[in-house]
Design a protein around this motif. Structure first.
Motif, short mmCIF file in Angstrom:
data_model
loop_
_atom_site.label_atom_id
_atom_site.label_comp_id
_atom_site.label_asym_id
_atom_site.label_seq_id
_atom_site.Cartn_x
_atom_site.Cartn_y
_atom_site.Cartn_z
N ILE A 229 -8.10 -9.74 11.32
CA ILE A 229 -8.24 -8.61 10.41
C ILE A 229 -7.87 -7.33 11.18
O ILE A 229 -8.26 -7.14 12.33
N GLY A 230 -7.07 -6.50 10.53
CA GLY A 230 -6.68 -5.22 11.12
C GLY A 230 -6.53 -4.19 10.03
O GLY A 230 -6.73 -4.47 8.85
N VAL A 231 -6.14 -3.00 10.44
CA VAL A 231 -6.07 -1.88 9.50
C VAL A 231 -4.81 -1.06 9.77
O VAL A 231 -4.46 -0.79 10.92
N LEU A 232 -4.15 -0.69 8.70
CA LEU A 232 -3.16 0.39 8.75
C LEU A 232 -3.71 1.55 7.94
O LEU A 232 -3.96 1.41 6.73
N TYR A 233 -3.91 2.68 8.59
CA TYR A 233 -4.15 3.93 7.89
C TYR A 233 -2.81 4.62 7.71
O TYR A 233 -1.98 4.68 8.65
N GLY A 234 -2.57 5.16 6.53
CA GLY A 234 -1.39 5.98 6.31
C GLY A 234 -1.72 7.10 5.35
O GLY A 234 -2.53 6.93 4.43
N LYS A 235 -1.11 8.24 5.54
CA LYS A 235 -1.29 9.33 4.58
C LYS A 235 -0.79 8.86 3.22
O LYS A 235 0.26 8.23 3.10
N GLU A 236 -1.55 9.19 2.19
CA GLU A 236 -1.27 8.66 0.85
C GLU A 236 0.15 8.97 0.40
O GLU A 236 0.82 8.10 -0.17
N ARG A 237 0.63 10.17 0.66
CA ARG A 237 1.97 10.53 0.19
C ARG A 237 3.05 9.67 0.84
O ARG A 237 4.08 9.37 0.22
N LEU A 238 2.81 9.23 2.08
CA LEU A 238 3.79 8.37 2.76
C LEU A 238 3.70 6.94 2.26
O LEU A 238 4.72 6.28 2.03
N LEU A 239 2.48 6.45 2.08
CA LEU A 239 2.31 5.09 1.56
C LEU A 239 2.90 4.96 0.16
O LEU A 239 3.42 3.90 -0.21
N GLU A 240 2.81 6.02 -0.61
CA GLU A 240 3.38 5.98 -1.97
C GLU A 240 4.90 5.81 -1.93
O GLU A 240 5.50 5.23 -2.85
N GLN A 241 5.54 6.30 -0.87
CA GLN A 241 7.00 6.19 -0.75
C GLN A 241 7.45 4.80 -0.32
O GLN A 241 8.63 4.47 -0.43
#
Length: 406
Positions: A229-241
């Protein structure tokens, strides 16, 4: 034994006739009984798939899984649970950014900046991006002690710099890199900062909004949680792209014979049955760490690193790599004339587990002008007595091979 070691059942054993001293937490940390029991309890009482069934077990499993996401959000201070993507680990999180973001946003003439100290997981994906897009890889210069001079970094970051990928803490040197300054420099030129947090999130308070990083990847198994199990955090505006890279169940909104649409964040990146028990265990690990307090975890790790550095530097013929101050939770070293694998073998005969090899950092080994090193790395369950046993065993290894080599 320190006050926390009692919570870790694996430490209560004898290895090769000696009580175990586990000094390989940078590779994977041990798990407290609270995490083990949380995973066991999930399988005993709540085991079901998530986001699908309306029955009681399915509802409880979904609550457990999404509850873990909220714990992660709070732990790293993300703005929204939409910014928390569960992955298999740091490697898969970095690859998701490389494939879904970098390959579509970078082109020939763009530059990707890295440090020579990166783990292969934060190096090879960018090599592949460069091959596909025509972008160019460039490397920050390291100072002789393995630190990064922000002034020299600033000169290298230009309008061509589309992405900087760097670990917050080196898994070999223990160096803490100046991420807030790098973020300001990168964003001044409209670039993106991708942070490998595998060695930082388990050992210090990480606030993604304060750092202003664009992406952060880390693994549960290095922070007292389960593997897988791991995590990617990304700013929402970038993940939306970004488009998903795995397709199937769970991540879809509507499917017909020729076209499909995706769920909203974060689920569009979590195709298939997720690692539900792993998320539950990660949530329990966060509970455990927060009860101690990450400020206390960091103080403990810094104290042990300083003590280990002081003790090991008293051993004649031993070289320690990395900065002498401001380092987290590990000490990497070599004994002159003795291969680190041989050192690790002698330490294991004394019940002491350390890592020996290139630590998935072959370019850094070449920068250090060595083929491999030995590494002792710590977590909350270690104490000064463990360091004293390490130093005593290192002395034994030196004496043994001194006699053998004449």
């Amino acid at each position: 034994m320190n006050r926390y070691a009692k919570d870790f059942p694996i430490l209560n054993q004898v290895v090769n006739g000696h009580p175990l001293v586990y000094l390989d937490s940078s590779a994977t940390s041990q798990k407290p009984i609270q995490v083990i029991e949380a995973v066991e309890e999930y399988y005993k009482k709540d085991n079901s798939n998530v986001h699908r069934g309306v029955h009681t077990l399915g509802t409880r499993a979904t609550e457990d899984y999404e509850g873990a996401r909220e714990k992660v959000r709070r732990f790293i201070h993300a703005a929204s649970p939409k910014e928390i993507i569960f992955t298999r680990g740091t490697t898969s999180a970095i690859n998701l950014v490389a494939i879904s973001y970098a390959r579509t946003h970078l082109s020939e003439g763009d530059e990707i900046l890295l440090s020579p100290s990166e783990h292969h997981s934060n190096l090879i994906p960018w090599q592949q991006v460069a091959k596909v897009t025509g972008a160019r890889l460039k490397y920050f210069p390291l100072e002789p002690d393995g630190t990064l001079d922000p002034a020299k970094a600033e000169v290298m970051i230009t309008e061509r710099t589309k992405l900087v990928a760097i670990a917050q803490v080196s898994n070999v040197l223990g160096t803490i890199f100046p991420l807030k300054e790098l973020a300001r420099m990168v964003h001044r030129h409209d670039g993106i900062l991708m942070v490998d947090g595998a060695q930082s999130v388990p050992h210090m308070k990480v606030d993604v909004q304060d750092l202003d990083c664009d992406f952060l990847a880390f693994s549960g198994h290095k922070m007292l949680g389960p593997t897988g199990i791991g995590v990617l955090y990304g700013k929402e505006r970038l993940l939306e792209q970004m488009e998903p890279v795995e397709f199937g169940g769970e991540m879809i909104d509507h499917v017909d014979l020729y076209e499909s649409t995706w769920k909203e964040l974060p689920w569009k990146f979590e195709g298939g049955t997720p690692v539900i028990a792993g998320a539950v265990g990660l949530g329990a690990a966060i509970d455990y760490l927060e009860e101690i307090g990450m400020a206390e975890v960091e103080r403990h790790d810094r104290r042990l690193a300083a003590y280990a550095l002081e003790r090991l530097e008293q051993v004649e013929g031993l070289e320690v790599y990395g900065p002498r101050e401001d380092r987290i939770g590990l000490v990497t070293f070599n004994i002159r004339g003795i291969h680190p694998h041989d050192v690790a073998t002698v330490l294991d005969s004394e019940g002491i587990a350390v890592r020996a090899g290139h630590h998935c950092c072959q370019p850094l080994m070449r920068w250090l002008d060595v083929s491999a090193t030995a590494r002792a790395s710590f977590h909350i369950y270690n104490d000064e007595d463990d360091i004293d046993r390490l130093v005593k065993a290192v002395q034994k290894a030196k004496e043994f091979f001194g006699d053998v080599l004449g």
